[in-house]
Design an enzyme around this catalytic site. Sequence first.
Site, short mmCIF file in Angstrom:
data_model
loop_
_atom_site.label_atom_id
_atom_site.label_comp_id
_atom_site.label_asym_id
_atom_site.label_seq_id
_atom_site.Cartn_x
_atom_site.Cartn_y
_atom_site.Cartn_z
N ASP A 194 -0.21 -2.03 6.93
CA ASP A 194 0.30 -2.06 5.55
C ASP A 194 1.72 -1.50 5.49
O ASP A 194 2.10 -0.65 6.29
CB ASP A 194 -0.63 -1.25 4.65
CG ASP A 194 -0.41 -1.55 3.17
OD1 ASP A 194 0.17 -2.61 2.86
OD2 ASP A 194 -0.83 -0.73 2.34
N ASN A 226 -5.88 -10.73 -0.72
CA ASN A 226 -4.46 -11.09 -0.63
C ASN A 226 -4.16 -12.47 -1.23
O ASN A 226 -2.99 -12.82 -1.45
CB ASN A 226 -3.94 -11.01 0.82
CG ASN A 226 -3.80 -9.58 1.33
OD1 ASN A 226 -4.05 -9.30 2.50
ND2 ASN A 226 -3.40 -8.66 0.47
#
Length: 229
Positions: free
Chosen positions: A13, A61
């Site tokens: 991330d 996502n």
Amino acid sequence: MATLPHHIAFIMDGNGRWAEQRGLSRSAGHRAGVKNIRSIIKYLNSHTIKYVTLYAFSTENWNRPEEEVNGLFHLLEEIIKEESEELHKNGIRIRHIGSLEGLSAKLQDSIDKAIKLTADNTGMTLGIALNYGGRAEIIDAVRRIISSGVNPEALDEKRFREYLYTADFPDVDLVIRTGGEFRTSNLLIWQTAYSEYYFTPVLWPDFNEKELEKALQAYSQRKRRFGGL
Ligand code: IPE
Ligand code: IPE
Ligand code: MG
């Protein structure tokens, strides 16, 4: 190095923030992130880590703008194509963790080819969690268990895990999350029940071998009790 994990999962991330800090587009951040994978895998392979999972795209996502999603898929397709041969030479076995549903034919094809090319390798197993969600995986498993007519009495934890995408992976020993958030974002929720977690504010494109060594060092200090004493 002291005790090393058998299976490490990475929540890669921070690509977007890395780009933002430099006044670049989010896609430039994803490019830098994808580029970073190579040296990390090389390091882990040279330390004979047997299982590595990379969280590349979650089922959540899909909530991002279409342009970003398509750009990411394009990048992933490229890197899988470009790196397969090298991974193969290094004895690495590539596996997809997740669902192929909704992915473009080209991306599915590149995943398929990489899996087939490396299927018989006996070195590191590299799981690419792409279009992966922990809850979706469990629902998928339950569906298949029901449709295969398993007797409810015969279902136990050992049997259940055979229906997960990671049936032939061991449980995760260490989860490393870059980018400063303290959450799992739906990664391998069954397989991480007793994992150790390492969170770092370092953004994924900046997460290098030195940072990885820090994580492994921290892991080696952990006392894993699994409920015992
Ligand atoms: C992680 O980076 C990569 C994926 C989720 C594919 P992000 O894109 O989430 O980066 P931040 O969190 O916005 O910085
Ligand atoms: C987790 O990152 C998913 C991947 C790294 C692929 P996100 O950026 O999507 O996670 P949240 O939304 O902050 O939980
Ligand atoms: Mg993020």
